[in-house]
Design a protein around this motif. Sequence first.
Motif, PDB file in Angstrom:
ATOM      1  N   THR A 124      55.972  -4.633  -4.633  1.00 58.33           N
ATOM      2  CA  THR A 124      55.708  -5.820  -5.456  1.00 58.33           C
ATOM      3  C   THR A 124      56.137  -5.574  -6.900  1.00 58.33           C
ATOM      4  O   THR A 124      56.823  -6.405  -7.521  1.00 58.33           O
ATOM      5  CB  THR A 124      54.210  -6.191  -5.414  1.00 58.33           C
ATOM      6  N   GLN A 182      59.091  -7.478  -8.923  1.00 57.81           N
ATOM      7  CA  GLN A 182      58.770  -8.205 -10.163  1.00 57.81           C
ATOM      8  C   GLN A 182      59.623  -7.723 -11.332  1.00 57.81           C
ATOM      9  O   GLN A 182      59.961  -8.512 -12.227  1.00 57.81           O
ATOM     10  CB  GLN A 182      57.284  -8.035 -10.489  1.00 57.81           C
ATOM     11  N   SER A 235      52.031 -13.149  -4.788  1.00 61.02           N
ATOM     12  CA  SER A 235      53.010 -12.839  -5.845  1.00 61.02           C
ATOM     13  C   SER A 235      54.268 -13.694  -5.718  1.00 61.02           C
ATOM     14  O   SER A 235      55.160 -13.615  -6.565  1.00 61.02           O
ATOM     15  CB  SER A 235      53.396 -11.360  -5.776  1.00 61.02           C
TER      16      SER A 235
END
Length: 254
Positions: free
Chosen positions: A33, A37, A64
């Motif tokens: 994640t 990002q 997310s």
Amino acid sequence: MVKLSKRLQMIADRVPVGSKVADIGSDHALLPTYLAQQGIIVAAVAGEVNPGPFEAAQRQVLESGLSKIIQVRSGDGLAVIEPGEVNVITIAGMGGSLMASILEAGKSKLVGVGQLILQPNVGEEHVRRWLLHNGWKLDSETILEEDGKIYEVLTASLAGSEEIGALGMLYKERSLPDGVHVSSERLQQMGPYLINEAPEVWFIKWESELKKLAMIVDQLKLSTAEASIAKAEQVSQEIREIKEVLACLQKVKR
């Protein structure tokens, strides 16, 4: 935005930009994640064998908004990927023996993988040995302390045909400045790069390991069995060799 622990951040910092990553034993999928990002990876597989963490990883990715980049898959070890699907594999937070067995069982899935980033909690020598015997070049070793625990992060790249023959040179027995001999076995155990660099946290780790080994000797000495006596002597010899290495390098650093 996900914030990583120091340990996971050290792994993340070693992932090349543009990678397709498989994070094996991904737990809550925090590492992939974060990498997504930050725009570091273009695709990821988060593999998890345990139902609870697998569901947590699914939630993390969904919340997310990263479902197009990260696929969360349930499965054991490298069974969650197909050959050629990723080019970087990260495995963290498990024993070195288990990590080596995962790599061994999933060798057919390593097609197209050029880099391994591995963080064994214990038994790092099992990982180094597997890399050595399977054509992977150990590129770097880093050690850090976080929340009272000490971790090592090992990075390895697939050796080219011209490099295969020289892989063992990294673990070739050597002599330290005052003549202390370091065997190939000890280099695999303590880390060839870490022995060169000898950071303070590495000394702390090995002082702790010596205490554990001394406790093993004490337990073995309670038995009069021949096998226990022989094992006690073997471990005692290991303690002597480790102490020699530490004493020599501490003297050099002073």
